[in-house]
Write a protein that holds these residues in place. Structure first.
Motif, short mmCIF file in Angstrom:
data_model
loop_
_atom_site.label_atom_id
_atom_site.label_comp_id
_atom_site.label_asym_id
_atom_site.label_seq_id
_atom_site.Cartn_x
_atom_site.Cartn_y
_atom_site.Cartn_z
N LYS A 171 0.82 -1.22 0.00
CA LYS A 171 0.00 0.00 0.00
C LYS A 171 0.85 1.26 0.00
CE LYS A 171 -3.72 0.32 0.05
NZ LYS A 171 -4.68 0.40 -1.08
N SER A 197 -6.19 -7.65 7.76
CA SER A 197 -7.05 -6.58 7.26
C SER A 197 -6.33 -5.25 7.38
CB SER A 197 -8.35 -6.50 8.07
OG SER A 197 -9.13 -7.66 7.91
N LYS A 203 -11.85 2.29 4.12
CA LYS A 203 -11.87 1.06 3.33
C LYS A 203 -11.33 -0.09 4.18
CE LYS A 203 -9.38 2.43 -0.15
NZ LYS A 203 -8.69 2.41 -1.47
N ASN A 204 -11.83 -1.28 3.90
CA ASN A 204 -11.33 -2.49 4.56
C ASN A 204 -10.81 -3.42 3.47
OD1 ASN A 204 -10.75 -4.66 6.16
ND2 ASN A 204 -12.84 -5.10 6.78
N GLU A 205 -9.50 -3.59 3.41
CA GLU A 205 -8.88 -4.42 2.40
C GLU A 205 -8.28 -5.66 3.06
OE1 GLU A 205 -6.59 -2.19 -0.71
OE2 GLU A 205 -6.83 -0.55 0.72
N ARG A 206 -8.40 -6.80 2.39
CA ARG A 206 -7.89 -8.06 2.93
C ARG A 206 -6.66 -8.52 2.15
NH1 ARG A 206 -8.81 -10.28 7.64
NH2 ARG A 206 -8.61 -12.36 6.72
N ARG A 224 -2.60 -9.43 -2.00
CA ARG A 224 -3.96 -8.94 -1.87
C ARG A 224 -4.91 -10.12 -2.07
NH1 ARG A 224 -5.64 -3.80 -2.31
NH2 ARG A 224 -3.69 -3.20 -3.37
#
Length: 228
Positions: A171, A197, A203-206, A224
């Motif tokens: 990120k 997470s 935003k919630n990205e895994r 990702r």
């Protein structure tokens, strides 16, 4: 020492590991560097940093690339120019890939690693040291260290630090906090994988995590998570 090992992390990602036993002069004579890289090496104060940098370039050669194929964006993230895989006689794969490879780089003390993948990845290599466990409350949920031995606490805390570093490498956004924004699922060390997470900017990205143990080092790689 030649390439220590190649580990397939999955069907489309390979980890290459170099254990540094060479002197600076031996490593320096074995690689070709572009001018900007030569300047970086000359400006490094510690020989261990110089050797780690040069060992990464040796790993690139093992993978069919050179320092001239590697560049960094404005955030310091490494990228590969397309076409390095054409050097089939030195490639780690007998099958040239039409997909431009993503790369992540890490080095620590006596080891350098690179990860090559068809997808965006972040990787980190950490030596086991007591300080990492002492600082654990600053970057992780310490309840994940309960009911395990002191030795495993150190290993798990180091894995979690590597998880946070690896996600951040993908990120690389200003303002991301290891403690406040990156949350690892609880995991067992023997599984060598977990989920994490990133909760940032509404935003919630895994991400999927895999990790390996190399002597007294911990290697972690983040991917990702693919949408269902």
């Amino acid at each position: 020492m030649p390439l220590l090992k190649i580990i397939a992390l999955n069907d489309y990602t390979q980890l290459l590991v170099w254990k540094i036993t060479e002197t600076f002069d031996e490593l320096f004579r074995s690689v070709a560097l572009k001018d900007v890289s030569l300047a970086r090496v000359e400006n490094m104060k510690a020989e261990s940093h110089q050797n780690g940098f040069l060992a990464v370039r040796r790993l690139l050669m093992e993978a069919g690339y050179t320092d001239f194929d590697l560049y960094y964006d404005e955030f310091g993230k490494p990228h590969l120019e397309a076409g390095g895989e054409k050097r089939e006689e030195t490639s780690i794969s007998d099958r040239p890939s039409p997909i431009k490879k993503h790369i992540s780089i890490s080095h620590s003390n006596d080891f350098s690693v690179i990860v090559l993948s068809d997808v965006n990845i972040g990787a980190d290599l950490e030596i086991l040291k007591d300080k990492t466990l002492k600082l654990a409350p600053r970057y992780m949920d310490v309840s994940h260290l309960k009911n395990i031995s002191k030795e495993d606490q150190l290993i798990k805390a180091t894995v979690v630090w590597g998880i946070k570093e690896s996600v951040f490498k993908i990120k690389n956004e200003i303002g991301i906090s290891f403690k406040d924004h990156i949350f690892e699922d609880d995991f067992n060390l023997e599984d060598k994988k977990c989920g994490v997470s990133l909760q940032f900017n509404h935003k919630n990205e895994r991400f999927d995590i895999v990790f390996e143990f190399i002597e007294n080092y911990v290697f972690v790689c983040a991917f990702r998570t693919a949408p269902i």
